[in-house]
Motif scaffolding. Structure first.
Motif, short mmCIF file in Angstrom:
data_model
loop_
_atom_site.label_atom_id
_atom_site.label_comp_id
_atom_site.label_asym_id
_atom_site.label_seq_id
_atom_site.Cartn_x
_atom_site.Cartn_y
_atom_site.Cartn_z
N GLU A 128 -5.93 1.45 -5.95
CA GLU A 128 -7.26 0.96 -6.29
C GLU A 128 -8.18 0.87 -5.08
OE1 GLU A 128 -4.42 -0.62 -7.11
OE2 GLU A 128 -4.33 -0.26 -9.25
N HIS A 129 -7.63 0.78 -3.88
CA HIS A 129 -8.44 0.57 -2.67
C HIS A 129 -8.45 1.77 -1.73
CE1 HIS A 129 -7.41 -3.88 -3.45
NE2 HIS A 129 -8.58 -3.58 -4.02
N ARG A 130 -7.81 2.85 -2.09
CA ARG A 130 -7.76 3.98 -1.17
C ARG A 130 -9.17 4.55 -0.95
NH1 ARG A 130 -4.88 8.52 -4.96
NH2 ARG A 130 -6.58 8.61 -6.45
N PRO A 131 -9.46 4.95 0.27
CA PRO A 131 -10.80 5.48 0.56
C PRO A 131 -11.00 6.84 -0.10
CG PRO A 131 -9.43 5.50 2.53
CD PRO A 131 -8.63 4.87 1.45
N GLY B 225 0.83 -1.20 0.00
CA GLY B 225 0.00 0.00 0.00
C GLY B 225 0.86 1.24 0.00
N SER B 226 0.73 2.07 -1.00
CA SER B 226 1.57 3.26 -1.10
C SER B 226 0.88 4.52 -0.61
CB SER B 226 2.02 3.45 -2.55
OG SER B 226 0.89 3.59 -3.39
N PHE B 227 -0.41 4.47 -0.34
CA PHE B 227 -1.14 5.64 0.13
C PHE B 227 -1.46 5.48 1.61
CE2 PHE B 227 -1.98 5.54 -4.39
CZ PHE B 227 -1.77 6.86 -4.74
N GLY B 228 -0.87 6.33 2.44
CA GLY B 228 -1.10 6.30 3.87
C GLY B 228 -2.01 7.45 4.28
N PHE B 229 -3.03 7.14 5.06
CA PHE B 229 -3.97 8.14 5.53
C PHE B 229 -4.04 8.07 7.04
CE2 PHE B 229 -5.37 6.86 1.31
CZ PHE B 229 -5.51 8.09 0.68
N ALA B 230 -4.00 9.24 7.69
CA ALA B 230 -4.11 9.29 9.14
C ALA B 230 -4.95 10.50 9.51
CB ALA B 230 -2.75 9.38 9.80
N GLY C 29 -5.33 13.21 12.51
CA GLY C 29 -4.66 13.70 13.71
C GLY C 29 -3.34 12.98 13.93
N LYS C 30 -3.13 12.52 15.15
CA LYS C 30 -1.88 11.83 15.49
C LYS C 30 -2.03 10.32 15.47
CE LYS C 30 -0.04 15.58 18.26
NZ LYS C 30 0.54 15.98 19.54
N ALA C 31 -3.11 9.83 14.87
CA ALA C 31 -3.34 8.39 14.79
C ALA C 31 -2.35 7.74 13.84
CB ALA C 31 -4.76 8.12 14.31
N GLU C 32 -2.17 6.45 14.00
CA GLU C 32 -1.32 5.69 13.09
C GLU C 32 -1.97 5.69 11.71
OE1 GLU C 32 1.66 4.02 13.48
OE2 GLU C 32 1.76 5.09 15.37
N PRO C 33 -1.19 5.79 10.65
CA PRO C 33 -1.78 5.80 9.32
C PRO C 33 -2.31 4.43 8.90
CG PRO C 33 0.59 5.91 9.18
CD PRO C 33 0.26 6.01 10.62
N ASN C 34 -3.31 4.45 8.06
CA ASN C 34 -3.83 3.25 7.42
C ASN C 34 -3.31 3.28 5.99
OD1 ASN C 34 -5.28 3.50 9.77
ND2 ASN C 34 -7.15 2.75 8.89
N TRP C 35 -2.88 2.12 5.50
CA TRP C 35 -2.24 2.05 4.19
C TRP C 35 -3.11 1.31 3.20
CZ3 TRP C 35 2.07 4.81 3.31
CH2 TRP C 35 2.73 5.29 4.42
N PHE C 36 -3.20 1.88 1.98
CA PHE C 36 -3.99 1.29 0.92
C PHE C 36 -3.23 1.42 -0.40
CE2 PHE C 36 -6.93 2.83 4.10
CZ PHE C 36 -7.75 1.74 4.29
N ARG C 37 -3.54 0.55 -1.34
CA ARG C 37 -3.00 0.75 -2.68
C ARG C 37 -3.95 1.65 -3.44
NH1 ARG C 37 -3.56 -4.71 -6.09
NH2 ARG C 37 -2.60 -3.31 -7.53
#
Length: 62
Positions: A48-51, A31-36, A38-46
């Motif tokens: 095609e699956h990024r929110p 997954g190359s797209f990280g989303f977070a 605030g200060k939360a840990e990022p969630n990673w998606f590729r």
């Protein structure tokens, strides 16, 4: 008077490569797209699956 101590930058440590797998159920690819938020840990998606994130103003109106 001479100051014999020089200011030198801290030696740079080798950067480790991190592998983030896509968090979409059933996907085991990188997954190359990280989303977070605030200060939360990022969630990673590729790609095609990024929110789909709504713009801040659109999210506030719902």
């Amino acid at each position: 008077m001479s100051d014999k101590t020089s200011i030198t930058p801290k030696p740079r440590e080798e950067a480790a490569r991190y592998v983030h797998y896509c968090e979409h159920p059933g996907c085991m690819n990188w997954g190359s797209f990280g989303f977070a938020v605030g200060k939360a840990e990022p969630n990673w998606f590729r790609c095609e699956h990024r929110p789909e994130w709504k713009p801040r103003l659109a999210a506030a109106n719902h």
